[in-house]
Design a protein around this motif. Structure first.
Motif, PDB file in Angstrom:
ATOM      1  N   THR A 186      55.157 -15.697 -29.989  1.00 60.69           N
ATOM      2  CA  THR A 186      55.435 -16.089 -31.373  1.00 60.69           C
ATOM      3  C   THR A 186      56.612 -15.297 -31.934  1.00 60.69           C
ATOM      4  O   THR A 186      57.319 -15.740 -32.819  1.00 60.69           O
ATOM      5  CB  THR A 186      54.184 -15.839 -32.261  1.00 60.69           C
ATOM      6  OG1 THR A 186      53.041 -16.412 -31.632  1.00 60.69           O
ATOM      7  CG2 THR A 186      54.348 -16.472 -33.628  1.00 60.69           C
ATOM      8  N   CYS A 187      56.810 -14.107 -31.382  1.00 58.34           N
ATOM      9  CA  CYS A 187      57.763 -13.116 -31.899  1.00 58.34           C
ATOM     10  C   CYS A 187      59.223 -13.603 -31.881  1.00 58.34           C
ATOM     11  O   CYS A 187      59.692 -14.129 -30.885  1.00 58.34           O
ATOM     12  CB  CYS A 187      57.630 -11.854 -31.039  1.00 58.34           C
ATOM     13  SG  CYS A 187      58.818 -10.573 -31.414  1.00 58.34           S
ATOM     14  N   TYR A 188      59.914 -13.382 -32.997  1.00 63.61           N
ATOM     15  CA  TYR A 188      61.339 -13.748 -33.080  1.00 63.61           C
ATOM     16  C   TYR A 188      62.194 -12.895 -32.141  1.00 63.61           C
ATOM     17  O   TYR A 188      63.324 -13.246 -31.825  1.00 63.61           O
ATOM     18  CB  TYR A 188      61.870 -13.574 -34.506  1.00 63.61           C
ATOM     19  CG  TYR A 188      61.388 -14.612 -35.495  1.00 63.61           C
ATOM     20  CD1 TYR A 188      60.881 -15.844 -35.064  1.00 63.61           C
ATOM     21  CD2 TYR A 188      61.452 -14.386 -36.860  1.00 63.61           C
ATOM     22  CE1 TYR A 188      60.441 -16.792 -35.975  1.00 63.61           C
ATOM     23  CE2 TYR A 188      61.020 -15.328 -37.778  1.00 63.61           C
ATOM     24  CZ  TYR A 188      60.513 -16.532 -37.328  1.00 63.61           C
ATOM     25  OH  TYR A 188      60.088 -17.465 -38.229  1.00 63.61           O
ATOM     26  N   ASN A 189      61.662 -11.736 -31.736  1.00 61.23           N
ATOM     27  CA  ASN A 189      62.410 -10.876 -30.820  1.00 61.23           C
ATOM     28  C   ASN A 189      62.032 -11.102 -29.363  1.00 61.23           C
ATOM     29  O   ASN A 189      62.418 -10.317 -28.488  1.00 61.23           O
ATOM     30  CB  ASN A 189      62.231  -9.407 -31.218  1.00 61.23           C
ATOM     31  CG  ASN A 189      62.934  -9.105 -32.537  1.00 61.23           C
ATOM     32  OD1 ASN A 189      64.096  -9.478 -32.714  1.00 61.23           O
ATOM     33  ND2 ASN A 189      62.240  -8.494 -33.470  1.00 61.23           N
ATOM     34  N   GLY A 190      61.277 -12.165 -29.113  1.00 61.05           N
ATOM     35  CA  GLY A 190      61.032 -12.580 -27.738  1.00 61.05           C
ATOM     36  C   GLY A 190      60.080 -11.709 -26.948  1.00 61.05           C
ATOM     37  O   GLY A 190      60.204 -11.593 -25.737  1.00 61.05           O
ATOM     38  N   ASP A 194      51.267  -9.446 -28.512  1.00 60.83           N
ATOM     39  CA  ASP A 194      51.307  -8.904 -29.870  1.00 60.83           C
ATOM     40  C   ASP A 194      52.728  -8.735 -30.411  1.00 60.83           C
ATOM     41  O   ASP A 194      52.913  -8.450 -31.597  1.00 60.83           O
ATOM     42  CB  ASP A 194      50.546  -7.576 -29.935  1.00 60.83           C
ATOM     43  CG  ASP A 194      49.034  -7.793 -29.761  1.00 60.83           C
ATOM     44  OD1 ASP A 194      48.575  -8.939 -29.978  1.00 60.83           O
ATOM     45  OD2 ASP A 194      48.329  -6.841 -29.401  1.00 60.83           O
ATOM     46  N   GLY A 195      53.743  -8.898 -29.552  1.00 58.34           N
ATOM     47  CA  GLY A 195      55.128  -8.950 -30.020  1.00 58.34           C
ATOM     48  C   GLY A 195      55.703  -7.610 -30.465  1.00 58.34           C
ATOM     49  O   GLY A 195      55.169  -6.551 -30.133  1.00 58.34           O
ATOM     50  N   CYS A 196      56.794  -7.678 -31.240  1.00 60.89           N
ATOM     51  CA  CYS A 196      57.482  -6.458 -31.676  1.00 60.89           C
ATOM     52  C   CYS A 196      56.749  -5.792 -32.828  1.00 60.89           C
ATOM     53  O   CYS A 196      56.937  -4.604 -33.085  1.00 60.89           O
ATOM     54  CB  CYS A 196      58.919  -6.791 -32.085  1.00 60.89           C
ATOM     55  SG  CYS A 196      59.055  -7.712 -33.649  1.00 60.89           S
ATOM     56  N   GLY A 197      55.939  -6.572 -33.538  1.00 67.05           N
ATOM     57  CA  GLY A 197      55.188  -6.020 -34.670  1.00 67.05           C
ATOM     58  C   GLY A 197      55.986  -5.910 -35.952  1.00 67.05           C
ATOM     59  O   GLY A 197      55.441  -5.590 -37.001  1.00 67.05           O
ATOM     60  N   GLU A 198      57.277  -6.179 -35.871  1.00 69.44           N
ATOM     61  CA  GLU A 198      58.149  -5.966 -37.033  1.00 69.44           C
ATOM     62  C   GLU A 198      58.644  -7.257 -37.676  1.00 69.44           C
ATOM     63  O   GLU A 198      58.888  -7.302 -38.876  1.00 69.44           O
ATOM     64  CB  GLU A 198      59.385  -5.138 -36.609  1.00 69.44           C
ATOM     65  CG  GLU A 198      59.068  -3.753 -36.079  1.00 69.44           C
ATOM     66  CD  GLU A 198      58.470  -2.869 -37.160  1.00 69.44           C
ATOM     67  OE1 GLU A 198      58.885  -2.982 -38.320  1.00 69.44           O
ATOM     68  OE2 GLU A 198      57.575  -2.069 -36.826  1.00 69.44           O
ATOM     69  N   CYS A 199      58.833  -8.293 -36.878  1.00 70.65           N
ATOM     70  CA  CYS A 199      59.442  -9.514 -37.415  1.00 70.65           C
ATOM     71  C   CYS A 199      58.410 -10.310 -38.234  1.00 70.65           C
ATOM     72  O   CYS A 199      57.208 -10.075 -38.109  1.00 70.65           O
ATOM     73  CB  CYS A 199      60.028 -10.353 -36.278  1.00 70.65           C
ATOM     74  SG  CYS A 199      58.801 -11.218 -35.296  1.00 70.65           S
ATOM     75  N   PRO A 200      58.859 -11.238 -39.068  1.00 66.80           N
ATOM     76  CA  PRO A 200      57.926 -11.984 -39.930  1.00 66.80           C
ATOM     77  C   PRO A 200      56.853 -12.731 -39.139  1.00 66.80           C
ATOM     78  O   PRO A 200      55.702 -12.802 -39.571  1.00 66.80           O
ATOM     79  CB  PRO A 200      58.835 -12.976 -40.669  1.00 66.80           C
ATOM     80  CG  PRO A 200      60.208 -12.445 -40.551  1.00 66.80           C
ATOM     81  CD  PRO A 200      60.265 -11.618 -39.311  1.00 66.80           C
ATOM     82  N   ALA A 201      57.225 -13.276 -37.970  1.00 62.65           N
ATOM     83  CA  ALA A 201      56.251 -14.024 -37.179  1.00 62.65           C
ATOM     84  C   ALA A 201      55.150 -13.102 -36.659  1.00 62.65           C
ATOM     85  O   ALA A 201      53.967 -13.456 -36.666  1.00 62.65           O
ATOM     86  CB  ALA A 201      56.946 -14.729 -36.017  1.00 62.65           C
ATOM     87  N   CYS A 202      55.546 -11.912 -36.219  1.00 59.51           N
ATOM     88  CA  CYS A 202      54.566 -10.933 -35.728  1.00 59.51           C
ATOM     89  C   CYS A 202      53.646 -10.473 -36.853  1.00 59.51           C
ATOM     90  O   CYS A 202      52.441 -10.329 -36.666  1.00 59.51           O
ATOM     91  CB  CYS A 202      55.264  -9.721 -35.136  1.00 59.51           C
ATOM     92  SG  CYS A 202      55.877 -10.003 -33.478  1.00 59.51           S
ATOM     93  N   LYS A 203      54.232 -10.223 -38.018  1.00 60.30           N
ATOM     94  CA  LYS A 203      53.436  -9.739 -39.148  1.00 60.30           C
ATOM     95  C   LYS A 203      52.402 -10.778 -39.568  1.00 60.30           C
ATOM     96  O   LYS A 203      51.253 -10.453 -39.831  1.00 60.30           O
ATOM     97  CB  LYS A 203      54.356  -9.385 -40.314  1.00 60.30           C
ATOM     98  CG  LYS A 203      55.060  -8.054 -40.091  1.00 60.30           C
ATOM     99  CD  LYS A 203      55.954  -7.686 -41.257  1.00 60.30           C
ATOM    100  CE  LYS A 203      56.618  -6.328 -41.003  1.00 60.30           C
ATOM    101  NZ  LYS A 203      57.758  -6.121 -41.902  1.00 60.30           N
TER     102      LYS A 203
END
Ligand code: ZN
Length: 221
Positions: A186-190, A194-203
Motif C-alpha cells: 500500500t505504501c507510496y514508498n514501495g 507494514d510499509g515505511c510508516g511515514e507516508c499517508p497510505a501507511c498512516k
C-alpha cells in the motif's frame, strides 16, 4: 452467485487483495485484472502477480501506460514529488477519470472471459476525494456497461461503506488477515507489508489496523 464467474480489479494492495479473498469465497470462478500504467513502483505489479499466483487466480495485466500522456502526476512520473492532500483534498497523484477507465476496461475483459460479476475495492468512507469512486458513479457505470455490451454485469463494491478498521475486520473474517498484512503493498514508498510508516497510505493503513486490534482487545475484556 456461487455458480458465477467474477473478475476482480486488483492492484496488490490491502483493499483489492481483501476483495480478491471476498470474491474467492463468493464465486465459483475468479480472475483478476491489474492495470500497468508505469507505476512509480514497478514492485506493485510483481506483488500483484505473486499474490494471484499463490491464490491460484488467473491474472490479466493490461497495459494502461497511455495514462501517462493524459495526466502528469506523481504516481507515474518520477520528476514530480508525491504530495499528500490535506483532509478531504485530492492528493497530487490524482488522475482524473482513472477509475472510470479501469472499470470500463474491466467490463470489456469481463465480457471476453464470460464473467458476469466485477469486483472493485473502491470506497467512499476513507478517501472520498475521488468522484469516480463514489457509489453513485459505480451504479451509473454499471448501467452504462450493461447498455454498451447488452449484458447484465453486476459490479460489487464490498468496501464501499466501511472504514479501514472494518476492512481489516473483513479480511480477518475471510481468514486472510495475516496474508493481507504481510503480502500486500500500500505504501507510496514501495515497501511491502507494514510499509515505511511515514507516508499517508501507511498512516491510514496502520490507524485502521490499530483500531481493529483495539476493538478485538475490548471484546476479550
Ligand atoms: Zn509508506
Amino acid at each position: 452467485m456461487k455458480n458465477d464467474k467474477a473478475i476482480v480489479v486488483f492492484s496488490g494492495g490491502q483493499d483489492s487483495t481483501t476483495c480478491l479473498f471476498w470474491a474467492l469465497k463468493n464465486f465459483k470462478e475468479v480472475e483478476a485484472v491489474t492495470f500497468d500504467y508505469n507505476q512509480r513502483h514497478r514492485l506493485e505489479i510483481e506483488v500483484a502477480k505473486d499474490i494471484a499466483k499463490e491464490l491460484g487466480v488467473r491474472h490479466h495485466i493490461l497495459d494502461m501506460s497511455l495514462l501517462n500522456q493524459l495526466a502528469p502526476n506523481a504516481l507515474t512520473r518520477d520528476d514530480i514529488e508525491v504530495k499528500a492532500g490535506e483532509d478531504g483534498e485530492l492528493p497530487n497523484t490524482f488522475v482524473p477519470g482513472r477509475n472510470l477507465l479501469f472499470l470500463s476496461f474491466a467490463g470489456v475483459l469481463a465480457s471476453q472471459v464470460g464473467a458476469k460479476h466485477i469486483i472493485t475495492g473502491v470506497c467512499e468512507t476513507d478517501f472520498s476525494g475521488y468522484p469516480d469512486c463514489r457509489d453513485i458513479f459505480v451504479k451509473s457505470l454499471n448501467v452504462t456497461l450493461n447498455l454498451s455490451m447488452d449484458q447484465t454485469f453486476v459490479i460489487h463494491t464490498p468496501l464501499m461503506w466501511i472504514n479501514k478498521a472494518e476492512t481489516w475486520k473483513l479480511a480477518d473474517e475471510l481468514g486472510a488477515l495475516d496474508f493481507v498484512r504481510e503480502r500486500t503493498l500500500t505504501c507510496y514508498n514501495g515497501i511491502i507489508a507494514d510499509g515505511c510508516g511515514e507516508c499517508p497510505a501507511c498512516k491510514l493503513r496502520k490507524a485502521g489496523l490499530d483500531q481493529y486490534m483495539d476493538s478485538l482487545k475490548e471484546g476479550i475484556e
